[in-house]
Scaffold this motif. Structure first.
Motif, PDB file in Angstrom:
ATOM      1  N   ALA A  61       0.832  -1.213   0.000  1.00  0.00           N
ATOM      2  CA  ALA A  61       0.000   0.000   0.000  1.00  0.00           C
ATOM      3  C   ALA A  61       0.864   1.259   0.000  1.00  0.00           C
ATOM      4  CB  ALA A  61      -0.933  -0.014   1.214  1.00  0.00           C
ATOM      5  N   MET A  62       1.955   1.230   0.771  1.00  0.00           N
ATOM      6  CA  MET A  62       2.865   2.384   0.790  1.00  0.00           C
ATOM      7  C   MET A  62       3.515   2.587  -0.570  1.00  0.00           C
ATOM      8  SD  MET A  62       4.755   2.317   4.485  1.00  0.00           S
ATOM      9  CE  MET A  62       5.818   3.655   4.024  1.00  0.00           C
ATOM     10  N   VAL A  64       2.299   1.804  -3.514  1.00  0.00           N
ATOM     11  CA  VAL A  64       1.295   2.375  -4.415  1.00  0.00           C
ATOM     12  C   VAL A  64       1.135   3.866  -4.152  1.00  0.00           C
ATOM     13  CG1 VAL A  64      -1.177   2.391  -4.949  1.00  0.00           C
ATOM     14  CG2 VAL A  64       0.044   0.222  -4.779  1.00  0.00           C
ATOM     15  N   GLU A  65       1.042   4.253  -2.884  1.00  0.00           N
ATOM     16  CA  GLU A  65       0.880   5.670  -2.540  1.00  0.00           C
ATOM     17  C   GLU A  65       2.121   6.490  -2.915  1.00  0.00           C
ATOM     18  OE1 GLU A  65      -1.711   7.473  -1.412  1.00  0.00           O
ATOM     19  OE2 GLU A  65      -2.931   5.677  -1.644  1.00  0.00           O
ATOM     20  N   ALA A  68       2.027   7.031  -6.648  1.00  0.00           N
ATOM     21  CA  ALA A  68       0.990   8.023  -6.971  1.00  0.00           C
ATOM     22  C   ALA A  68       1.450   9.422  -6.563  1.00  0.00           C
ATOM     23  CB  ALA A  68      -0.316   7.660  -6.270  1.00  0.00           C
ATOM     24  N   GLY A  69       2.139   9.526  -5.445  1.00  0.00           N
ATOM     25  CA  GLY A  69       2.645  10.824  -4.994  1.00  0.00           C
ATOM     26  C   GLY A  69       3.719  11.382  -5.905  1.00  0.00           C
ATOM     27  N   SER A  76      -2.294  11.532  -4.493  1.00  0.00           N
ATOM     28  CA  SER A  76      -1.941  10.648  -3.392  1.00  0.00           C
ATOM     29  C   SER A  76      -2.081  11.356  -2.061  1.00  0.00           C
ATOM     30  CB  SER A  76      -0.503  10.175  -3.550  1.00  0.00           C
ATOM     31  OG  SER A  76      -0.092   9.454  -2.425  1.00  0.00           O
ATOM     32  N   LYS A  77      -2.309  10.572  -1.018  1.00  0.00           N
ATOM     33  CA  LYS A  77      -2.313  11.098   0.343  1.00  0.00           C
ATOM     34  C   LYS A  77      -0.885  11.330   0.827  1.00  0.00           C
ATOM     35  CE  LYS A  77      -6.161   8.073   1.168  1.00  0.00           C
ATOM     36  NZ  LYS A  77      -6.508   6.789   1.732  1.00  0.00           N
ATOM     37  N   LEU A  78       0.046  10.628   0.221  1.00  0.00           N
ATOM     38  CA  LEU A  78       1.450  10.694   0.595  1.00  0.00           C
ATOM     39  C   LEU A  78       2.197  11.548  -0.426  1.00  0.00           C
ATOM     40  CD1 LEU A  78       3.641   9.601   2.503  1.00  0.00           C
ATOM     41  CD2 LEU A  78       3.885   7.664   0.975  1.00  0.00           C
ATOM     42  N   LYS A  79       2.587  12.730  -0.040  1.00  0.00           N
ATOM     43  CA  LYS A  79       3.284  13.647  -0.950  1.00  0.00           C
ATOM     44  C   LYS A  79       4.746  13.244  -1.046  1.00  0.00           C
ATOM     45  CE  LYS A  79      -0.441  15.993  -1.262  1.00  0.00           C
ATOM     46  NZ  LYS A  79      -1.378  15.535  -2.224  1.00  0.00           N
TER      47      LYS A  79
END
Length: 94
Positions: A61-62, A64-65, A68-69, A76-79
């Motif tokens: 999951a990390m 993927v984020e 996306a970031g 993404s929620k994770l910049k």
């Protein structure tokens, strides 16, 4: 290309693939780094009381984020900041 030429080509490709798989497996088993990494994962699992399967889900999951970031600022929620690393960790760090 007839059946006579295709059959040796397929057999040759299968033999080469098998040889590559065996060499890679042998190198991984003989490499102390793989055992060391698995020891770290097991220690982390014991200290967190979390099964390895759940840790893998979190890591996936990390990943993927993070991708996306890096792809966009709003995706993404994770910049993430695009940066470059000159050297990779060796496992000998303290």
């Amino acid at each position: 290309m007839g059946k006579v030429a295709v059959t040796p080509a397929v057999v040759g490709a299968a033999a080469v693939t098998t040889a590559v798989v065996l060499v890679v497996r042998h190198r991984m088993q003989n490499s102390g780094k793989w055992d060391k990494a698995m020891d770290i994962v097991k220690e982390f699992e014991e200290k967190c009381a979390t099964p390895v399967s759940k840790l893998r889900q979190v890591a996936d999951a990390m990943t993927v984020e993070m991708h996306a970031g890096l792809a966009s600022d709003i995706g993404s929620k994770l910049k993430m900041l695009t940066s470059y690393v000159d050297n990779h960790p060796t496992g000998d760090e303290t």
